[in-house]
Scaffold this motif. Structure first.
Motif, PDB file in Angstrom:
ATOM      1  N   GLU A   1      34.253  37.359  42.709  1.00  0.00           N
ATOM      2  CA  GLU A   1      34.174  35.764  42.172  1.00  0.00           C
ATOM      3  C   GLU A   1      34.352  35.988  40.412  1.00  0.00           C
ATOM      4  O   GLU A   1      34.838  34.988  39.902  1.00  0.00           O
ATOM      5  N   THR A   2      34.033  37.210  39.827  1.00  0.00           N
ATOM      6  CA  THR A   2      34.133  37.320  38.539  1.00  0.00           C
ATOM      7  C   THR A   2      35.675  37.446  38.119  1.00  0.00           C
ATOM      8  O   THR A   2      36.362  37.220  37.112  1.00  0.00           O
ATOM      9  N   GLY A   3      36.399  37.841  38.936  1.00  0.00           N
ATOM     10  CA  GLY A   3      37.992  38.122  38.928  1.00  0.00           C
ATOM     11  C   GLY A   3      38.272  39.185  38.164  1.00  0.00           C
ATOM     12  O   GLY A   3      39.328  39.451  37.763  1.00  0.00           O
ATOM     13  N   VAL A   4      37.476  40.128  37.485  1.00  0.00           N
ATOM     14  CA  VAL A   4      37.617  41.064  36.751  1.00  0.00           C
ATOM     15  C   VAL A   4      38.488  42.284  37.457  1.00  0.00           C
ATOM     16  O   VAL A   4      39.194  42.911  36.733  1.00  0.00           O
ATOM     17  N   THR A   5      38.370  42.358  38.802  1.00  0.00           N
ATOM     18  CA  THR A   5      39.090  43.298  39.493  1.00  0.00           C
ATOM     19  C   THR A   5      40.553  42.836  39.334  1.00  0.00           C
ATOM     20  O   THR A   5      41.538  43.940  39.138  1.00  0.00           O
ATOM     21  N   LEU A   6      40.922  41.728  39.843  1.00  0.00           N
ATOM     22  CA  LEU A   6      42.176  41.313  39.774  1.00  0.00           C
ATOM     23  C   LEU A   6      42.946  41.298  38.342  1.00  0.00           C
ATOM     24  O   LEU A   6      44.172  41.894  38.524  1.00  0.00           O
ATOM     25  N   GLU A   7      42.111  40.874  37.397  1.00  0.00           N
ATOM     26  CA  GLU A   7      42.828  40.980  36.024  1.00  0.00           C
ATOM     27  C   GLU A   7      43.080  42.417  35.668  1.00  0.00           C
ATOM     28  O   GLU A   7      44.123  42.825  35.099  1.00  0.00           O
ATOM     29  N   ALA A   8      42.090  43.331  36.111  1.00  0.00           N
ATOM     30  CA  ALA A   8      42.479  44.806  35.555  1.00  0.00           C
ATOM     31  C   ALA A   8      43.666  45.308  36.445  1.00  0.00           C
ATOM     32  O   ALA A   8      44.474  46.153  35.880  1.00  0.00           O
TER      33      ALA A   8
ATOM     34  N   ARG B   1      47.211  47.443  44.261  1.00  0.00           N
ATOM     35  CA  ARG B   1      47.000  46.161  44.855  1.00  0.00           C
ATOM     36  C   ARG B   1      45.466  45.996  45.244  1.00  0.00           C
ATOM     37  O   ARG B   1      44.769  47.148  45.610  1.00  0.00           O
ATOM     38  N   LEU B   2      45.139  44.791  45.425  1.00  0.00           N
ATOM     39  CA  LEU B   2      43.519  44.908  46.156  1.00  0.00           C
ATOM     40  C   LEU B   2      43.627  44.110  47.488  1.00  0.00           C
ATOM     41  O   LEU B   2      44.170  43.412  47.772  1.00  0.00           O
TER      42      LEU B   2
ATOM     43  N   THR C   1      50.135  55.321  43.328  1.00  0.00           N
ATOM     44  CA  THR C   1      50.028  53.952  43.892  1.00  0.00           C
ATOM     45  C   THR C   1      48.444  53.802  44.078  1.00  0.00           C
ATOM     46  O   THR C   1      47.696  54.867  44.529  1.00  0.00           O
ATOM     47  N   VAL C   2      48.015  52.736  44.005  1.00  0.00           N
ATOM     48  CA  VAL C   2      46.589  52.270  44.019  1.00  0.00           C
ATOM     49  C   VAL C   2      46.267  51.199  45.063  1.00  0.00           C
ATOM     50  O   VAL C   2      46.917  50.162  45.059  1.00  0.00           O
ATOM     51  N   LEU C   3      45.446  51.636  45.936  1.00  0.00           N
ATOM     52  CA  LEU C   3      45.009  50.412  47.002  1.00  0.00           C
ATOM     53  C   LEU C   3      43.345  50.378  46.744  1.00  0.00           C
ATOM     54  O   LEU C   3      42.544  51.257  47.124  1.00  0.00           O
TER      55      LEU C   3
END
Length: 210
Positions: A176-183, A191-192, A161-163
């Motif tokens: 704002e790059t969105g790269v973490t959410l995409e990954a 989840r972030l 499980t990743v937080l």
């Protein structure tokens, strides 16, 4: 590189200390980057991962550009002498302070701390006056070891499980790059949690300030 470090940490825990399994691996900044690699390289060794102030993508963009400039400013200093210096090159302190101000601290927090030139100068003077015990060759290796960091290709291997915890004003890992959410879409159970920016956060340093 960071992959080597994680292998060494795993051997210390599993072989040196005889620990067969851990509940949690948590890390901040460089430790957060190591945490992503832990989940990929040893997916069944932990139950949960909490990478902070990091993102599971290649070292790139402003984060690497400023690291590269910091390292180059030391390497190109005549006092560095291709690593054969007799005293620590003065550029190391300047480069380190510059990088720290540019990539850590938070915009709103700096505005609160240094709303005038006099207060800004006082902050800079204090950082330049602080002791620095690093060795230049070690310093170059430590920062340069992040160059090939890229957990993106193996995110599907993570079983824990990743937080992920990041700050909205993180200068090195801008949301704002969105790269973490995409990954994170490729992580089975991830989840972030994003800490909103304020004059009490500190950019990249937010998650290091308990």
């Amino acid at each position: 590189n960071y992959s080597d470090m994680v292998d060494a940490q795993y051997r210390l825990l599993s072989e040196g200390l005889g620990i067969r399994h851990v509940r949690l691996i948590i890390g901040n900044s460089m430790g957060g980057m190591n945490t992503w690699l832990w989940g990929e390289k040893y997916p069944q060794y932990m139950d949960a991962l909490v990478p902070m102030a990091s993102q599971p993508t290649a070292m790139a963009s402003r984060n690497w550009m400023l690291r590269r400039m910091m390292l180059e400013s030391i390497r190109r200093d005549p006092e560095y002498n291709n690593g054969n210096y007799t005293t620590q090159p003065q550029s190391m302190k300047l480069a380190s302070v510059f990088f720290g101000i540019a990539t850590n601290g938070g915009t709103l927090n700096y505005q609160k701390l240094a709303p005038t030139r006099e207060k800004a100068d006082k902050l800079v003077d204090a950082r330049l006056a602080s002791p620095m015990t690093a060795d230049a060759n070690d310093f170059l290796w430590q920062w340069g070891s992040s160059a090939d960091f890229d957990p993106a290709p193996d995110l599907e291997k993570i079983e824990a499980t990743v937080l992920a915890i990041n700050a909205a004003d993180d200068e090195r890992n801008p949301p704002e790059t969105g790269v973490t959410l995409e990954a994170l879409k490729r992580v089975k159970n991830g989840r972030l949690y994003l800490i909103l920016a304020s004059d009490e956060t500190a950019g990249h340093g937010t998650t290091g300030n308990a």
